[in-house]
Design a protein around this motif. Sequence first.
Motif, PDB file in Angstrom:
ATOM      1  N   ARG A 143      -5.519   3.291  -0.277  1.00 43.41           N
ATOM      2  CA  ARG A 143      -5.764   2.165  -1.182  1.00 43.41           C
ATOM      3  C   ARG A 143      -4.692   1.106  -0.962  1.00 43.41           C
ATOM      4  NH1 ARG A 143      -2.210   2.851  -5.754  1.00 43.41           N
ATOM      5  NH2 ARG A 143      -1.099   4.848  -5.606  1.00 43.41           N
ATOM      6  N   LYS A 186      -9.606  -8.284  -2.389  1.00 42.88           N
ATOM      7  CA  LYS A 186      -8.812  -7.169  -1.855  1.00 42.88           C
ATOM      8  C   LYS A 186      -8.343  -7.421  -0.421  1.00 42.88           C
ATOM      9  CE  LYS A 186     -11.179  -3.788  -4.793  1.00 42.88           C
ATOM     10  NZ  LYS A 186     -11.873  -2.494  -4.862  1.00 42.88           N
ATOM     11  N   TYR A 235      -2.245  -1.876  -3.231  1.00 42.50           N
ATOM     12  CA  TYR A 235      -1.744  -2.173  -4.578  1.00 42.50           C
ATOM     13  C   TYR A 235      -2.479  -3.412  -5.083  1.00 42.50           C
ATOM     14  CZ  TYR A 235       2.033   1.114  -3.496  1.00 42.50           C
ATOM     15  OH  TYR A 235       2.771   2.235  -3.160  1.00 42.50           O
ATOM     16  N   GLU A 236      -3.583  -3.162  -5.788  1.00 42.47           N
ATOM     17  CA  GLU A 236      -4.506  -4.247  -6.127  1.00 42.47           C
ATOM     18  C   GLU A 236      -3.881  -5.308  -7.027  1.00 42.47           C
ATOM     19  OE1 GLU A 236      -8.401  -3.153  -7.360  1.00 42.47           O
ATOM     20  OE2 GLU A 236      -8.626  -1.606  -5.817  1.00 42.47           O
ATOM     21  N   HIS A 237      -2.828  -4.973  -7.748  1.00 39.28           N
ATOM     22  CA  HIS A 237      -2.209  -5.974  -8.623  1.00 39.28           C
ATOM     23  C   HIS A 237      -1.533  -7.093  -7.831  1.00 39.28           C
ATOM     24  CE1 HIS A 237       1.224  -3.374  -7.700  1.00 39.28           C
ATOM     25  NE2 HIS A 237       2.015  -4.365  -8.058  1.00 39.28           N
ATOM     26  N   ALA A 296       0.856  -1.199   0.000  1.00 37.67           N
ATOM     27  CA  ALA A 296       0.000   0.000   0.000  1.00 37.67           C
ATOM     28  C   ALA A 296       0.885   1.241   0.000  1.00 37.67           C
ATOM     29  CB  ALA A 296      -0.928   0.002   1.215  1.00 37.67           C
ATOM     30  N   PRO A 297       0.374   2.350  -0.545  1.00 40.30           N
ATOM     31  CA  PRO A 297       1.165   3.592  -0.592  1.00 40.30           C
ATOM     32  C   PRO A 297       1.054   4.379   0.706  1.00 40.30           C
ATOM     33  CG  PRO A 297      -0.921   3.927  -1.692  1.00 40.30           C
ATOM     34  CD  PRO A 297      -0.908   2.483  -1.270  1.00 40.30           C
TER      35      PRO A 297
END
Length: 225
Positions: free
Chosen positions: A191, A201, A193-195, A185-186
Amino acid sequence: MNSKPCTNPWTPAIRNEQWWLDRHQQILDSTANLGNQIKIVFIGSSLVEYWANEGRPVWEANYAPLGAINYGIGGDRTEHLLWRIANGELDGLTLKVVVLYIGSNNVPVNTVDDIVRGVNTVVDKIHEKLPNTNILLVGTFPRADQSDVSGTLRKIRDIDQKLEALVGGDTQRKGHFFDLFWFLAPSSLDRIYEHLYVGDKLHLNTEGYQVWQREMNSIFNSLNQ
Protein backbone atom coordinates in the motif's frame (compact mmCIF):
# COMPACT_ATOMS: atom_id res chain seq x y z
CA MET A 1 -3.46 -0.65 -17.90
CA ASN A 2 -2.11 1.42 -20.77
CA SER A 3 -1.14 -0.22 -24.02
CA LYS A 4 2.55 -0.49 -24.85
CA PRO A 5 3.80 2.67 -26.61
CA CYS A 6 5.32 2.37 -30.06
CA THR A 7 8.53 4.15 -29.03
CA ASN A 8 11.41 3.02 -26.85
CA PRO A 9 11.89 4.84 -23.54
CA TRP A 10 15.37 5.94 -24.65
CA THR A 11 14.31 7.30 -28.06
CA PRO A 12 13.02 10.92 -28.20
CA ALA A 13 9.33 11.12 -29.09
CA ILE A 14 7.04 14.09 -29.56
CA ARG A 15 3.50 14.22 -28.18
CA ASN A 16 1.30 15.60 -30.94
CA GLU A 17 -1.18 17.28 -28.62
CA GLN A 18 -1.64 21.03 -28.92
CA TRP A 19 -1.70 21.72 -25.19
CA TRP A 20 1.58 19.83 -24.83
CA LEU A 21 3.21 21.71 -27.69
CA ASP A 22 1.98 24.96 -26.14
CA ARG A 23 3.49 24.03 -22.79
CA HIS A 24 6.78 23.15 -24.49
CA GLN A 25 6.76 26.55 -26.19
CA GLN A 26 6.06 28.23 -22.86
CA ILE A 27 9.10 26.49 -21.40
CA LEU A 28 11.22 27.56 -24.38
CA ASP A 29 10.07 31.15 -23.83
CA SER A 30 11.01 30.95 -20.15
CA THR A 31 14.46 29.64 -21.02
CA ALA A 32 14.97 32.41 -23.58
CA ASN A 33 13.55 35.29 -21.53
CA LEU A 34 14.60 34.38 -17.98
CA GLY A 35 17.86 32.57 -18.72
CA ASN A 36 20.19 34.45 -16.38
CA GLN A 37 17.62 34.47 -13.58
CA ILE A 38 17.14 30.69 -13.62
CA LYS A 39 19.47 28.89 -11.23
CA ILE A 40 17.57 25.64 -10.61
CA VAL A 41 15.29 23.64 -12.90
CA PHE A 42 12.82 21.02 -11.72
CA ILE A 43 12.06 18.98 -14.83
CA GLY A 44 9.93 15.92 -15.55
CA SER A 45 6.33 14.77 -15.43
CA SER A 46 3.24 15.69 -13.42
CA LEU A 47 4.81 15.24 -9.99
CA VAL A 48 7.07 18.12 -11.02
CA GLU A 49 4.29 20.10 -12.69
CA TYR A 50 2.14 19.90 -9.56
CA TRP A 51 4.68 21.84 -7.54
CA ALA A 52 2.62 24.67 -9.10
CA ASN A 53 -0.63 23.23 -7.68
CA GLU A 54 -0.68 21.10 -4.52
CA GLY A 55 2.96 21.92 -3.94
CA ARG A 56 2.70 25.67 -4.50
CA PRO A 57 2.95 26.81 -0.84
CA VAL A 58 6.07 24.69 -0.37
CA TRP A 59 7.55 25.87 -3.68
CA GLU A 60 6.94 29.55 -2.97
CA ALA A 61 8.54 29.28 0.46
CA ASN A 62 11.57 27.16 -0.44
CA TYR A 63 12.43 27.14 -4.14
CA ALA A 64 11.10 30.26 -5.85
CA PRO A 65 13.42 32.52 -3.81
CA LEU A 66 16.43 30.52 -5.05
CA GLY A 67 15.70 31.15 -8.74
CA ALA A 68 14.02 27.82 -9.38
CA ILE A 69 11.65 27.18 -12.28
CA ASN A 70 9.18 24.38 -12.95
CA TYR A 71 9.56 22.51 -16.25
CA GLY A 72 7.13 19.67 -15.54
CA ILE A 73 4.56 18.40 -18.02
CA GLY A 74 1.92 15.95 -16.90
CA GLY A 75 1.86 12.56 -18.60
CA ASP A 76 5.39 12.69 -19.94
CA ARG A 77 7.40 9.51 -20.19
CA THR A 78 11.17 9.42 -20.59
CA GLU A 79 10.95 9.54 -24.37
CA HIS A 80 8.92 12.75 -24.27
CA LEU A 81 11.36 14.46 -21.94
CA LEU A 82 14.22 13.39 -24.19
CA TRP A 83 12.48 15.15 -27.09
CA ARG A 84 11.98 18.28 -25.00
CA ILE A 85 15.65 18.37 -23.99
CA ALA A 86 16.74 17.79 -27.60
CA ASN A 87 14.49 20.67 -28.67
CA GLY A 88 15.87 23.48 -26.60
CA GLU A 89 14.35 23.52 -23.13
CA LEU A 90 17.72 23.63 -21.35
CA ASP A 91 19.75 25.42 -24.04
CA GLY A 92 21.93 28.28 -22.90
CA LEU A 93 21.19 27.94 -19.19
CA THR A 94 23.79 28.06 -16.43
CA LEU A 95 22.35 26.09 -13.52
CA LYS A 96 23.48 24.91 -10.12
CA VAL A 97 21.04 22.01 -9.94
CA VAL A 98 18.58 20.12 -12.12
CA VAL A 99 16.04 18.16 -10.06
CA LEU A 100 14.81 15.34 -12.30
CA TYR A 101 11.68 13.26 -11.80
CA ILE A 102 10.74 11.07 -14.75
CA GLY A 103 9.83 7.46 -15.49
CA SER A 104 6.71 6.95 -13.39
CA ASN A 105 4.51 7.06 -16.49
CA ASN A 106 6.68 4.37 -18.07
CA VAL A 107 6.01 1.96 -15.19
CA PRO A 108 2.68 0.60 -16.51
CA VAL A 109 3.94 0.15 -20.09
CA ASN A 110 7.65 -0.71 -20.10
CA THR A 111 9.99 -3.27 -18.54
CA VAL A 112 12.27 -2.45 -15.63
CA ASP A 113 15.44 -2.54 -17.72
CA ASP A 114 13.93 -0.44 -20.50
CA ILE A 115 12.79 2.19 -18.00
CA VAL A 116 16.21 2.26 -16.36
CA ARG A 117 17.81 2.73 -19.77
CA GLY A 118 15.35 5.52 -20.57
CA VAL A 119 15.94 7.43 -17.34
CA ASN A 120 19.70 6.95 -17.58
CA THR A 121 19.58 8.33 -21.12
CA VAL A 122 17.78 11.41 -19.81
CA VAL A 123 20.60 11.92 -17.31
CA ASP A 124 23.11 11.58 -20.17
CA LYS A 125 21.34 14.20 -22.26
CA ILE A 126 20.99 16.66 -19.39
CA HIS A 127 24.70 16.28 -18.68
CA GLU A 128 25.52 16.86 -22.35
CA LYS A 129 23.56 20.13 -22.26
CA LEU A 130 24.75 21.19 -18.80
CA PRO A 131 28.14 19.57 -18.09
CA ASN A 132 28.80 21.70 -14.99
CA THR A 133 25.39 21.23 -13.37
CA ASN A 134 24.53 18.84 -10.54
CA ILE A 135 21.78 16.42 -11.57
CA LEU A 136 19.61 15.25 -8.68
CA LEU A 137 17.56 12.26 -9.84
CA VAL A 138 14.55 11.66 -7.62
CA GLY A 139 13.56 8.01 -7.42
CA THR A 140 10.10 6.95 -8.57
CA PHE A 141 7.42 7.45 -5.94
CA PRO A 142 5.06 4.67 -4.85
CA ARG A 143 1.72 4.62 -6.66
CA ALA A 144 -1.49 2.72 -5.96
CA ASP A 145 -3.48 3.58 -9.08
CA GLN A 146 -2.75 0.23 -10.75
CA SER A 147 -4.76 -2.92 -9.97
CA ASP A 148 -1.69 -4.86 -8.78
CA VAL A 149 -0.42 -2.47 -6.12
CA SER A 150 2.17 -4.81 -4.62
CA GLY A 151 3.54 -5.78 -8.03
CA THR A 152 3.76 -2.14 -9.05
CA LEU A 153 5.59 -1.15 -5.86
CA ARG A 154 8.07 -4.01 -6.21
CA LYS A 155 8.72 -3.03 -9.82
CA ILE A 156 9.36 0.56 -8.76
CA ARG A 157 11.82 -0.57 -6.08
CA ASP A 158 13.71 -2.60 -8.69
CA ILE A 159 13.87 0.41 -11.00
CA ASP A 160 15.03 2.73 -8.23
CA GLN A 161 17.73 0.40 -6.95
CA LYS A 162 19.19 0.03 -10.44
CA LEU A 163 19.05 3.77 -11.07
CA GLU A 164 20.69 4.56 -7.75
CA ALA A 165 23.57 2.27 -8.68
CA LEU A 166 23.94 4.01 -12.06
CA VAL A 167 23.41 7.66 -11.11
CA GLY A 168 24.09 8.04 -7.40
CA GLY A 169 27.63 9.25 -6.82
CA ASP A 170 28.36 9.45 -10.55
CA THR A 171 31.09 12.10 -10.41
CA GLN A 172 31.60 12.12 -14.18
CA ARG A 173 28.02 13.22 -14.84
CA LYS A 174 27.65 15.04 -11.50
CA GLY A 175 24.82 12.63 -10.78
CA HIS A 176 23.09 12.24 -7.43
CA PHE A 177 20.15 10.13 -6.31
CA PHE A 178 17.41 10.91 -3.80
CA ASP A 179 15.00 8.20 -2.64
CA LEU A 180 11.73 9.21 -0.97
CA PHE A 181 10.06 5.84 -1.40
CA TRP A 182 10.01 4.69 2.23
CA PHE A 183 8.47 7.95 3.39
CA LEU A 184 5.50 7.26 1.08
CA ALA A 185 4.97 3.50 1.53
CA PRO A 186 5.68 0.83 4.17
CA SER A 187 8.20 -2.00 3.90
CA SER A 188 5.34 -4.46 3.38
CA LEU A 189 5.04 -3.05 -0.15
CA ASP A 190 1.29 -3.58 -0.19
CA ARG A 191 0.00 0.00 0.00
CA ILE A 192 0.92 3.67 -0.01
CA TYR A 193 0.52 6.21 2.78
CA GLU A 194 -2.71 7.61 1.38
CA HIS A 195 -2.73 10.64 3.68
CA LEU A 196 0.15 12.02 1.57
CA TYR A 197 -1.69 11.59 -1.75
CA VAL A 198 -4.65 13.10 -3.53
CA GLY A 199 -7.55 10.84 -4.44
CA ASP A 200 -5.96 9.31 -7.54
CA LYS A 201 -3.32 7.58 -5.33
CA LEU A 202 -0.67 8.74 -7.79
CA HIS A 203 -0.06 12.43 -7.10
CA LEU A 204 1.02 13.97 -3.83
CA ASN A 205 -1.08 16.40 -1.82
CA THR A 206 0.37 19.46 -0.09
CA GLU A 207 1.51 17.40 2.89
CA GLY A 208 3.25 15.02 0.50
CA TYR A 209 5.12 17.92 -1.09
CA GLN A 210 6.12 19.08 2.38
CA VAL A 211 7.62 15.65 3.03
CA TRP A 212 9.42 15.74 -0.34
CA GLN A 213 10.96 19.14 0.39
CA ARG A 214 11.87 18.32 3.98
CA GLU A 215 13.56 15.01 3.24
CA MET A 216 15.37 16.29 0.12
CA ASN A 217 16.52 19.47 1.87
CA SER A 218 19.94 18.24 3.00
CA ILE A 219 21.14 16.84 -0.33
CA PHE A 220 19.51 19.68 -2.27
CA ASN A 221 21.26 22.35 -0.21
CA SER A 222 24.60 20.59 -0.52
CA LEU A 223 24.31 20.70 -4.32
CA ASN A 224 23.02 24.27 -4.45
CA GLN A 225 26.20 25.87 -3.13
